[in-house]
Structure formats: structure tokens, C-alpha cells
Design an enzyme around this catalytic site. Structure first.
Site, short mmCIF file in Angstrom:
data_model
loop_
_atom_site.label_atom_id
_atom_site.label_comp_id
_atom_site.label_asym_id
_atom_site.label_seq_id
_atom_site.Cartn_x
_atom_site.Cartn_y
_atom_site.Cartn_z
N TRP A 99 0.84 -1.21 0.00
CA TRP A 99 0.00 0.00 0.00
C TRP A 99 0.87 1.25 0.00
O TRP A 99 0.54 2.24 -0.65
CB TRP A 99 -0.98 -0.02 1.17
CG TRP A 99 -1.94 -1.16 1.07
CD1 TRP A 99 -2.06 -2.23 1.91
CD2 TRP A 99 -2.92 -1.39 0.03
NE1 TRP A 99 -3.04 -3.09 1.47
CE2 TRP A 99 -3.57 -2.60 0.32
CE3 TRP A 99 -3.28 -0.67 -1.12
CZ2 TRP A 99 -4.59 -3.12 -0.50
CZ3 TRP A 99 -4.29 -1.19 -1.94
CH2 TRP A 99 -4.93 -2.40 -1.62
N ASP A 166 -1.95 6.52 6.41
CA ASP A 166 -2.97 5.59 5.93
C ASP A 166 -3.26 4.64 7.09
O ASP A 166 -2.41 3.81 7.45
CB ASP A 166 -2.43 4.83 4.71
CG ASP A 166 -3.38 3.75 4.20
OD1 ASP A 166 -4.42 3.50 4.84
OD2 ASP A 166 -3.07 3.15 3.14
N LYS A 190 -12.18 -2.26 6.54
CA LYS A 190 -11.40 -3.17 7.39
C LYS A 190 -11.94 -3.20 8.82
O LYS A 190 -12.04 -4.25 9.42
CB LYS A 190 -9.92 -2.77 7.40
CG LYS A 190 -9.30 -2.51 6.03
CD LYS A 190 -8.97 -3.79 5.26
CE LYS A 190 -8.70 -3.59 3.78
NZ LYS A 190 -7.76 -2.57 3.38
C1 LIG Z 1 -7.16 -2.08 1.99
C2 LIG Z 1 -6.13 -1.03 2.09
C3 LIG Z 1 -6.03 0.02 1.16
C4 LIG Z 1 -6.91 0.11 -0.06
O1 LIG Z 1 -8.16 0.58 0.26
P1 LIG Z 1 -9.26 0.81 -0.86
O2 LIG Z 1 -10.36 1.41 -0.05
O3 LIG Z 1 -9.60 -0.52 -1.45
O4 LIG Z 1 -8.73 1.75 -1.87
C5 LIG Z 1 -5.08 0.98 1.37
N1 LIG Z 1 -4.25 0.94 2.42
C6 LIG Z 1 -4.30 -0.04 3.33
C7 LIG Z 1 -3.37 -0.05 4.49
C8 LIG Z 1 -5.25 -1.07 3.19
O5 LIG Z 1 -5.32 -2.05 4.11
#
Ligand SMILES: *Cc1c(COP(=O)(O)O)cnc(C)c1O
Length: 356
Positions: A99, A166, A190
Site C-alpha cells: 500500500w 494511511d 477493514k
Molecule cells: C485495503 C487497504 C487500502 C486500499 O483501500 P481501498 O479502499 O480498497 O482503496 C489501502 N491501504 C491499506 C493499508 C489497506 O489495508
């Protein structure tokens, strides 16, 4: 048979969230209409957004000077939205996994990106420690929890420049000091809500400093000014997020969640370390994610991987197959996953050990 949901995302949500959202899909706020068919500008739905923003602030203890906004586009859209709004001359990124790499790729479109450290040399199985954040960067970007590789930055980093994080997969899993961050974002699927809504916590004073024209939809200020109502927001996922936030508050908030998350993750890592068949992919306990526990078959037992997967699946363990970049297994222990599911997985690992 009881199912234990270890999916990495979308993933387990509190029963409270699922039940209340299901009810609202039939009759929202006593309107006699489905949540799917009401105006996002109805006073009943505006109340949902406002309560979700207020609870978000309360649970994370967000200080004055920040807004919480709910957007579409997923965390992946934030990979470009962050530089659109903050990038002037140079940005600094910590590369801790897939990511992070995706975020770096987008930032490079805007100019110079300094990778302050990377753990790619060991397939991202640790968090780099000794790095210096350049004081001339416009911001420093981190991925606090690396969903795929199972590492986590469990402390708030001191930085000479604004920190952008993030937190897609560890938001609300522990207390954080929000004042140390300029932007916190994540896809909600998540630990918070079904897929479709992205949360962003933005500090006002980092905005308005770039010279470029920012497309209206990608400008944080647009959504702050309009209270996440500039365009049609993801109504159903926002309603579900509010239910999870209420559930979190009722459970004692993030401090209580952290205690439970420590207990759950230690229980599973202890078993992986003890059981001769398995090995954690992240060697240093300090770097191990509490949310995504990655493990593989130990040396000499590699041939049993498929058999363990079947053995566990037959006993109700869902979603434990590892990501293709790591292999083996990954058990995601998000907030809504009860301790009993970890106990059940540990028991299955022990039973499997006895068959070998
Ligand atoms: C799942 C995830 C993403 C991607 O998220 P989307 O909403 O599918 O764009 C980005 N960063 C992390 C750490 C993730 O676990």
C-alpha cells in the site's frame, strides 16, 4: 457450524452494525422508507452524518482544528488526493509494503519523492527504525498497519513536517495522539463499515498552501465546507459506520479495544511461536501487527500447508489463506472479531499439530 471470520477486508463487522443496518434498509429513522431510497439531504440522514463525525472525534479524541469527512473512492483515491492538496516541492514516504508503494507511485506524479527508509529487502517483514525525516519535505507519509505483510507502527511518530497516515486497517484499534498527524485516512471496509466509504481526518492549517488548481472533488476544502455533502455520499456505508462507532463507544472506546486487541494478537502469536508447525513471518514482536497476523509453515513442514488450510476451513475458519505476496496464512483480528474466534483458531492449530 459456527464460522470464524478472519478475512482481511472487507471483513468482520459487529453484529450490532449488521442488524441495525439491515433494519434501516427496510425502514430508516421511522420514515417508512428504505435507507437506500431517501435523500442524502433529508434531515434524518444529515443527522446520521453529523453524529458519525461527532463520535469519530469523540472516540479518537480529535482536537480543535480538524475536520472528519466521509468520501467515496477508497483509500486508493487518497494516494493522489494527499499530494494534490499538500505537495509543493518534495514529499517523504516510508516504504513498508504494497500500500505504501501504491501511495508513492501516485505522489511521484507530482514531483520529487524521498523514500526515507524501506523494508523491501526482507519482503517487508519489519518496520524500518533508524531514519531521518527531511525537514524540507512538505509532508511525511506512513502506512501504520501493513495489512498484507502483517507489520504495524504502534506509536505516533515525532516529525518535523506534517505526518500523513494511511490507517485503513488499524483505525480505532488503539488510542492515537491525533495532534501528531496532519491527515489520517482509510477505506472503512477493514475495521469500520462495509466497502464504499473513506474516512479522512484533516487538520485545517495544512490546507490552502499549494499553488496548483485542485479538481473540485479532490479538494479536501470542498468536502469540509459542505460537511461531506458536496455530492451524494455513500449513504448506506456511512449509516453502518455510525453503528460501529456507537458499538465502539458502548464497548469502552479505543482504550478498551486496545486491551482486547493485545490479548487476541498475543494469544495467536504465542501459539504460532510455540507450535512446531508454524512460523510468524514477522520476526520482531515489536513490529508484529495486532490486526493481521501472518504466518507460514515452519521449515520441514512446508508440505502440510494445503492440508492445514483444508483442516481449518472444515472447522469454520474462514479467510485465513495468506496474501499471494507472502503465502501461508493470515488471520485478521479486527475489532469485531471476538476472542473466542482466536481461541477456536488456536485450538485448530493444536489439533492439527497432533495429526502430524
Ligand atoms: C485495503 C487497504 C487500502 C486500499 O483501500 P481501498 O479502499 O480498497 O482503496 C489501502 N491501504 C491499506 C493499508 C489497506 O489495508
Amino acid at each position: 457450524m459456527k464460522k470464524h471470520n478472519f478475512y482481511a477486508g472487507p471483513s468482520i463487522l459487529p453484529q450490532y452494525t449488521i442488524e441495525n443496518t439491515a433494519k434501516a434498509l427496510h425502514d430508516f429513522a421511522g420514515m417508512g422508507l428504505s435507507l437506500m431510497e431517501i435523500s442524502h439531504r433529508s434531515k434524518q440522514f444529515i443527522a446520521v452524518v453529523e453524529e458519525a463525525q461527532a463520535l469519530f472525534k469523540e472516540l479518537l479524541n480529535i482536537p480543535e482544528g480538524y475536520s472528519v469527512i466521509f468520501l467515496g473512492g477508497g483509500a486508493s483515491t487518497q494516494f493522489c488526493m494527499v499530494p494534490y492538496n499538500l505537495f509543493k516541492k518534495k514529499a517523504a514516504y516510508l516504504n513498508t509494503g504494497a500500500w505504501s508503494k501504491k501511495a508513492i507511485k501516485e505522489a511521484k506524479i507530482f514531483g520529487e519523492v524521498e523514500i526515507v527508509a524501506t523494508s523491501e529487502d526482507k519482503n517487508f517483514n519489519y518496520i524500518p527504525k533508524d531514519f531521518t525525516i527531511p525537514a524540507n519535505a512538505d509532508y511525511f507519509h506512513i502506512t501504520t498497519n501493513n495489512t498484507i505483510f502483517g507489520t504495524e507502527i504502534l506509536h505516533d511518530i515525532d516529525s518535523p513536517v506534517p505526518v500523513v497516515a494511511d490507517m485503513s486497517s488499524d483505525i480505532f484499534s488503539r488510542p492515537i495522539d491525533v495532534s501528531k498527524y496532519a491527515i489520517i485516512y482509510g477505506g472503512a471496509q477493514k475495521n469500520l463499515a462495509p466497502a464504499g466509504v473513506t474516512f479522512v481526518v484533516v487538520k485545517h492549517d495544512v490546507l490552502g498552501k499549494v499553488d496548483r488548481d485542485i479538481p473540485t472533488m479532490l479538494n479536501y476544502q470542498t468536502h469540509i465546507d459542505k460537511g461531506s455533502m458536496f455530492n451524494t455520499p455513500p449513504v448506506v456505508p456511512i449509516f453502518a459506520a455510525l453503528q460501529t462507532l456507537k458499538w465502539l463507544k458502548e464497548k469502552g472506546g479505543v482504550a478498551e479495544m486496545e486491551k482486547i486487541n493485545i490479548k487476541k494478537s498475543e494469544m495467536l502469536y504465542d501459539e504460532i511461536d510455540r507450535n512446531k508447525l508454524f512460523k510468524a513471518t514477522v520476526p520482531d514482536p515489536a513490529d508484529r501487527s495486532r490486526m493481521n497476523v501472518c504466518f507460514v509453515m515452519n521449515e520441514g513442514y512446508e508440505a502440510h500447508e494445503k492440508a492445514f488450510n483444508e483442516f481449518a476451513t472444515e472447522r469454520g475458519m474462514i479467510g485465513i489463506k495468506g496474501h499471494r505476496d507472502v503465502g501461508g496464512f493470515r488471520a485478521s483480528l479486527y475489532n469485531a472479531l471476538p476472542l473466542e474466534s482466536v481461541e477456536a483458531l488456536v485450538k485448530v492449530m493444536q489439533e492439527f499439530e497432533h495429526t502430524i
